[in-house]
Structures are given as C-alpha cells and as structure tokens.
Enzyme design. Structure first.
Site, mmCIF file in Angstrom:
data_model
loop_
_atom_site.group_PDB
_atom_site.id
_atom_site.type_symbol
_atom_site.label_atom_id
_atom_site.label_comp_id
_atom_site.label_asym_id
_atom_site.label_seq_id
_atom_site.Cartn_x
_atom_site.Cartn_y
_atom_site.Cartn_z
ATOM 1 N N LYS A 241 0.876 -1.106 0.029
ATOM 2 C CA LYS A 241 -0.005 -0.107 -0.084
ATOM 3 C C LYS A 241 0.881 1.182 -0.142
ATOM 4 O O LYS A 241 0.713 2.110 0.937
ATOM 5 C CB LYS A 241 -0.880 0.002 1.258
ATOM 6 C CG LYS A 241 -2.041 -1.017 1.284
ATOM 7 C CD LYS A 241 -3.138 -0.723 2.357
ATOM 8 C CE LYS A 241 -4.126 -1.823 2.321
ATOM 9 N NZ LYS A 241 -3.566 -3.433 2.248
ATOM 10 N N ASP B 123 -10.413 -9.147 -7.480
ATOM 11 C CA ASP B 123 -10.666 -9.716 -6.502
ATOM 12 C C ASP B 123 -12.163 -9.439 -6.251
ATOM 13 O O ASP B 123 -12.563 -8.267 -5.706
ATOM 14 C CB ASP B 123 -9.606 -8.951 -5.393
ATOM 15 C CG ASP B 123 -10.111 -9.434 -4.042
ATOM 16 O OD1 ASP B 123 -9.170 -9.214 -3.192
ATOM 17 O OD2 ASP B 123 -11.181 -10.130 -3.760
#
Lengths: 427, 360
Positions: B162, B218
């Site tokens: 991230k 996802d």
C-alpha cells in the site's frame, strides 16, 4: 335571500404553493379533480335562496380565471362574479370595499369563505345555528378543534361553552390560548360593515396624525382600506355579544402548500361517495386497476395494466402507459407517464413527461393519524439547513428521463432533467 | 501437479451472502467461485487440489466430494485450527505438497481472471528459480501490494505494501507457482507470505514476476464482485459468445440459466447474470446485477448494481440500486426504494431505504 363571498386573494399571497402557482392561480388548482374554488361554489349553490356568489381578490383578469367564471355561470344556477380589488386590501378590506355590491338586493346574511381551505362546508348548520344564538344580527365563525401545539398556527377562539359566544380571539398566538381554531369560513349579517367601517374611519384618522409610515410611499387610502378580519375585527368584536362560534368536527384543512393539496384531495375524494359518486373511478373491464378513491377525467388515456390509487386524481388528456403505478398523487392536465413508471406522493405538472421505469416519489406530511385533532403541518421548506422531505412537485412541462429517481424534490417548470435527484430544488 | 487454494475463513466481506453459504460456493456468473479456479487448474494438468480453510463447513466438504467425482481429481481440505496467516497454510500442507518434485500452484480464492496456469508453468520452468508471482496492472495500486521488478527477465526487486506515493502500477494478483524446495522457508506458525517470505526470496533472486494479460478482479466484496462480473462476461463474449443470451429485450452481455423464466416487455442487461430457476415477471428492467438461484423479481421493478440472494423475492414497482445486496430468502415489499442496503438473510423489508445502510 343569501349571498356568498369567496376571498381568492392574489398572486403575492400563497407563495408556499410555488411552483404550481406559477401556472395557475392557486384557487383554481385542481383538488380531487376540480378547481379548489369549485368545491366552495358547489357547497354554496346547494344552499336554498343563495342568490349570488362573489369572488373577491386582486388577481388581474387572466385566461384561466375567465374560463372558470364562464363555466361556473353555466354549471351552477347561481350568478358567479369576480370583483377585483385595486390592491391587496386584506380579508376585511376587500369585502368592505365592495359592500354595496354585496348588500345590493338586501340579503339577510352572507357567507364569507377563504378559498384556500378544504372543508365539508356545513353552511346549512351555520344558518340554523345563527337563528338560535345571539340576535338577528349575530356573526358566526366556523371553528374546529386542533391539538394544543398546532393551534398556535391558527386564529384561536375562546368561547363561552353555554352560549357559544366568542369571548376572546387572537390570531397565531405565541403561547397557548385555546384549542378551538378559526376555519376561515364565516356567516355575517349586513351589520358587519358598520364594524369594518369603524376600523376604516380610525385608520384614516391615524393617517392624518401619522402620514408617513417609515419610508412607505403607498397610497393613503389603500393603507386605510387594508383591513384584516381576524386581527382588526374579530379581536375587537370578541366579548361584545356579537360574535359566536359554531364548532364542527367534520373534515377541514388549510391548503397552503402543495403537499396539503394532496391531503385535501383525499378528503374531498372521500366525500364524493356521498356528494358526487359519479366522480369516483371504478374497476371496469379493459380499464386500469383502481384501489380506493380515484378521480380520472374522461379524456385521460390509461393502459389496463396500470394500477391507480388510493387518493389519485388524473387530469384531462393524461396518458398513462403499461404497468404504471400511481398512488397518493395528482397528475395534471396533459401529462404523460410512460411504461412501468411509478409515481408516489407527488404532483406531476401540466404537460410533463415521466420516462419508462422512472420513479417520482415524495414524502407525505399528513397529520398524525393517532391524534383526531391533528392538522396538516405547514412546515418550513428547510430545517437545519436541509430541505425537509416533502411531496415531490414537478412544475409544468418538466421532462423526467427513463430509469431515474426523483425523490423529495421540487422541479421548476420547463426543466429537462438528465439524471436522478434527491432532496433538492431544481431551478 | 498440485494446487493449494487459500480459502480462509468466514468470508466476512461478502456478507450477507456468506452467512448462508461458504464463500467458495457462492455462485459467480452461475458457477461457484471455487469451481472457476478448480476447472482451470484441471485444464492445466492439476490432479490434486488442496483447500486451505480456517473454517470447516459440512457443505463445503460435501460439495468438494461431488466435484472430485465429476472432475476425476483429488480434493483435500487442510484445516488450520488457529490462524496461520498467508504463508502458514503452506507449511500445514507441506506433506501433501512435497510428495514429488513438481512445482505447485498457490491461489487466493477471491481472484477471478483468465487463469494463465499453463503460461505460469512454462515461465516458471524457464527461469528455474523457486517462485513466480503473477502480477497485474491496476488503476489504483495504492490499495494493494505493489511489485517492483525488472521488465525483461521478470526478476523481482522488492515489494511495497500500500505505497503512499506512486511506485509502480503492478500489483500482486494473488496467484503463485512455487518449487517444493521453497517450503523450507516457511514454519508452521502465523506467517505473512508478503511481509516475511517474499522479501527474502526476492533478495536471493528467487522470485520472478509474470504479467497477467486480460482482466483481473478480487471479488471478495459486493462492489468488486459486480465489477468482476462485468469483466468476466466481457471475456465470455470474446471467447464463447454462444453462452450469452441475445435477442429482443437483452442488451449487452447477459448470462441466463436455461431454467430461468423471463416475462414479457423486460429489458435485461447489460452485464446481468440470472441464476437457475429465477423468475422475472413482466416489465422488469435489470442492469449490472447478479440474481442468484430461485429468486423472484415481480413486475415493473427496476434494478441496477445489485446482488439478489437465493430465493429472495422483490415486489412490484421496486427500485433497487447502488450495490444493494439481499441475503438468502429476503422479501422486499411492493413499491419500495432500496438504495445501497445490505440485507441479512430471511428479512422482510417493508419500508424504503433511501440511504445506504445495513438491515439486520
């Protein structure tokens, strides 16, 4: 011989009825399929010896009003005339200005009705009550019961419970005075003009003493003639043995906002079972499904798979497509609702179009059903900086595209929307 | 060859659907999520699939036994009794994975794409090192673990989880192929493969990246489930368009189970999946939705971006939008407006939901 005066006011009054009042004077807005005023006129025309119905207001002559007047002349056996005030003279000033016309032919008594109320108009009961209370010259106010909190929004009447005399009157007090409120429907005798005249004289004298009211440039005569029945006349007459209140528990409501027009429609549609059953739509072979009380103008074109009601009014020339659902709404003249659309708690303006599968929905502001004396809220447009959820209103000639939702919004006339809107005023 | 699929636990992000059915069995485009992956693995030569689960489900066991028969392969369940992270389950399945020298696949169970298992095997054998990670390009990489690698060879330099500033737009797509020797690096304890194992392998030059071609998603939460559905249907249009339903009343990519019943004057699509035994009454408009088995949508309703749970019933003139998810057996009354509601199973909705919220 009797007469009736209906106070129709003018365009500066009734701004809470925008944007609907942009197209048509509020008193002519259709409620339960016919103009608001027509309910008053029908009730007055039923009274024996009713000679003449006078409309007093300050609207300029316009097409709708003229058309309504000529139709009214034809339909009712009573003469219906419009008396235009030169300026807004108030609820008392207007009738005082036209007192000669009202009194011509020497009526024993005359009703005065506000146009923006919806009522069962118990006029015969008021006449009977007048003969039984006070003397031959008594004035009667029609009253009803409100709950304590809401009474503050109306004219409050304190009565002597035995004699029904009005002991005290105050318009929109800031603290609780009485739960009996003024319905805006009165029965006067010619003597009322002496009292109004008295106020007029006093106004003129005040003008001489104080010629300028701040920076006001207005006409002196107009300022003297602008008289309010409620604050200027009733308050003074209370306790003098001249003013009486006849209480009714029949239906009554103000019609101030567009939302209250839907509520008023519900009340009148329900009354049609007794007074005009021919105005209520029925389930028929090849016709749409009708639930509850529904008014459909004969020129409307409605697909048999549509479902209408309860409390729906469909105006002239309206087209309703397949599988459309309309509930608690008013659909005005010439509007088109395309297939599968859904209109709930809304007013759809003249000539507007609602696209396929679109959803037009408002939030009702009905009186509390648990409280028999609850009245419709004349709530403010905004609360805490946000638009209060209310009836959705589409002005005239609004186009709603397919598949969108318009929720708790007000759309001004001639607007073509291109997306969904919620809780907004769209200019 | 073998494959380990990291199924994990309760699938809480896909609630309320996973309150009724374990996540691997939730149907994605009319086929259980897990089956999309298993069938692709079988096509690539995998004969033994191991499911790493932290929550045992009878339903899952029974269903997997049935699939074993159907596909002619072996399916084992490896049950972690305490949470082992993303690497620990590999250690737990060590015995099953190391009974021969062949490389094995590891997949994250929420991933949907055009599975490149044959290409992965070829690529992995070609560089001969211990690990290959499939990477994919995304628009918002900072939501994921970003992979920095050498373009030519694919050799991975490092990972950044991230990142706060732009590092790369290639992220870990959740599909790996490893040589069995790599398992010596993992101990049987809670371990993060991204934080503890991969960085060391990269340092030693044992980790390579293969870029995925085509779509990737996802689908572990409803919003992404629907986005993934749109991508998958587009891929079906390109590869097997005869599976899609066309004709009057059908727009764009629409997948309809043969046992579904569709009324008159409906407009379905684009991007709609209709499950087995679903009934759509007249005048229904559905866009960008998944309607699961046995659901019933009544006439004139309008749905966009919704998942309608198994056996649910949506009334007439209902408007549902904005990633509304109905769990199993939910009833929505007529004429309501449902905006972004997340409705738990067996609930009846009698009032409109004008703003997104959860209905328990």
């Amino acid at each position: 011989m009797l007469k009736a005066v209906i106070l129709i006011r003018g365009p500066q009054k009734g701004t809470r009825f925008r944007p609907l009042s942009f197209e048509v004077p509020k008193p002519l807005f259709p409620v339960a399929g016919v103009p608001m005023l027509q309910h008053h006129i029908e009730a007055c025309a039923q009274v024996p010896n009713m000679k003449e119905i006078l409309l007093v207001g300050f609207y300029q002559p316009n097409e709708e009003l003229n058309r309504f007047l000529s139709a009214a002349q034809q339909d009712f056996k009573v003469s219906v005339r419009y008396l235009q005030e030169y300026a807004a003279l108030g609820t008392g000033g207007g009738i005082y200005h036209f007192r000669d016309q009202i009194l011509s032919g020497s009526p024993e008594a005359f009703f005065v009705l506000n146009a923006d109320v919806c009522s069962e108009f118990p006029l015969m009961d008021m006449l009977k009550f007048q003969k039984e209370h006070g003397d031959a010259h008594s004035f009667i106010i029609l009253g009803t019961t409100a709950n304590r909190k809401q009474s503050l929004n109306y004219g409050c009447i304190v009565e002597n419970e035995q004699s029904c005399e009005v002991l005290h009157y105050v318009e929109k007090p800031s603290t609780f005075v009485s739960d009996i409120i003024n319905c805006g429907i009165y029965l006067f005798t010619p003597e009322i003009f002496q009292h109004i005249g008295g106020v007029f004289q006093k106004n003129q004298q005040d003008l001489m003493l104080y010629p300028y009211d701040g920076d006001e440039q207005s006409n002196g005569w107009q300022r003297a003639e602008a008289i309010r029945l409620e604050q200027d006349i009733f308050t003074a007459l209370a306790g003098q043995g001249k003013l009486y209140v006849y209480k009714t528990d029949r239906f009554w409501s103000q019609i101030k906002s567009a939302g209250s027009a839907i509520y008023a429609s519900r009340l009148y549609l329900n009354q049609y079972h007794k007074t005009h059953p021919e105005r209520l739509a029925e389930n028929k072979e090849g016709g749409p499904k009708i639930c509850g009380n529904v008014y459909v103008h004969p020129t409307a074109n409605i697909d048999p798979t549509a479902v209408l009601g309860p409390n729906v009014s469909i105006g002239t020339g309206v087209t309703i497509g397949a599988g459309v659902r309309v509930r608690e709404s008013i659909i005005l003249h010439g509007a088109t609702l395309q297939d599968h659309s859904c209109v709930l708690n809304s007013i759809v303006g003249w000539e507007s179009t609602i696209g396929k599968w679109a959803r037009v929905e408002g939030t009702p502001s009905d009186p509390n059903p648990n409280d028999p004396y609850s009245k419709i809220d004349s709530e403010t447009l905004f609360r805490d900086g946000k638009l209060t959820p209310s009836i959705t209103i589409l002005g005239c000639n609004v186009t709603i595209p397919s598949e969108v939702i318009i929720l708790n919004s007000i759309v001004l006339p001639h607007k073509d929307l291109n997306r969904s809107f919620k809780n907004q005023i769209i200019l | 060859m073998k494959a380990l699929i990291l199924v994990g636990g309760y699938g809480t992000r896909l609630r309320p659907l996973t309150l009724s059915v374990p996540k691997p069995l939730v149907e994605f485009c009319n086929k259980p999520i897990l089956l999309h992956q298993v069938e692709a693995l079988v096509k690539a030569g995998v004969r033994h699939v191991i499911l790493a689960v932290s929550y045992m489900s009878d339903l899952l066991e029974r269903e997997m036994k049935a699939q074993e028969q159907r596909l002619g392969i072996k399916i084992s369940l490896s049950h972690e009794e305490e949470p082992l992270g993303t690497a620990g389950p590999l250690a737990l399945a060590r015995e099953l994975l190391t009974d021969n020298e062949e490389p094995f696949f590891v997949l994250n169970s929420d991933v949907i794409c055009d599975f490149p298992f044959q290409d992965m095997l070829k690529f992995h054998k070609n560089h001969g090192k211990e690990g290959t990670i499939v990477v994919t390009k995304v628009e918002e990489p900072s939501k994921y673990g970003v992979v920095v690698y050498e373009g030519e060879s694919g050799r991975i330099h490092r990972f950044v989880e991230k990142p706060q500033v732009f590092v790369s737009n290639k992220i870990n797509a959740g599909m790996y192929i490893f040589s069995p020797s790599m398992l010596r690096r993992i101990q049987l304890r809670p371990t993060s493969i991204e934080k503890e194992i991969f960085p060391v392998m990269a340092e030693e030059g044992h980790l390579y990246a293969m870029e995925l071609q085509g779509f990737w998603m996802d689908i572990g939460q409803p919003k992404d489930f629907l986005t993934g559905m749109c991508m998958y249907l587009q891929s079906v249009r390109q590869q097997a368009p005869e599976r899609l339903r066309t004709g009057p009343g059908f727009l764009g990519n629409v997948l309809v189970d043969p046992t579904a019943v569709i009324g008159e004057n409906c407009t379905i699509g684009p991007n709609v999946t209709i499950g087995a035994g679903v009934v759509l009454e007249d005048g229904v408009r559905i866009k960008r939705c998944t309607v699961l088995k046995g659901a019933h949508i009544r006439s004139h309703s309008w749905l966009e971006s919704c998942i309608v749970g198994w056996s649910s019933s949506v009334g007439q003139w209902v408007r549902m939008e904005n990633v509304t998810v109905l769990g199993e057996d939910v009833i929505v009354n007529d004429e309501l407006y449902i905006n972004g509601a997340n409705v738990l199973p067996h609930k009846s909705i009698t009032d409109s939901v004008p703003e997104p919220r959860i209905i328990m």
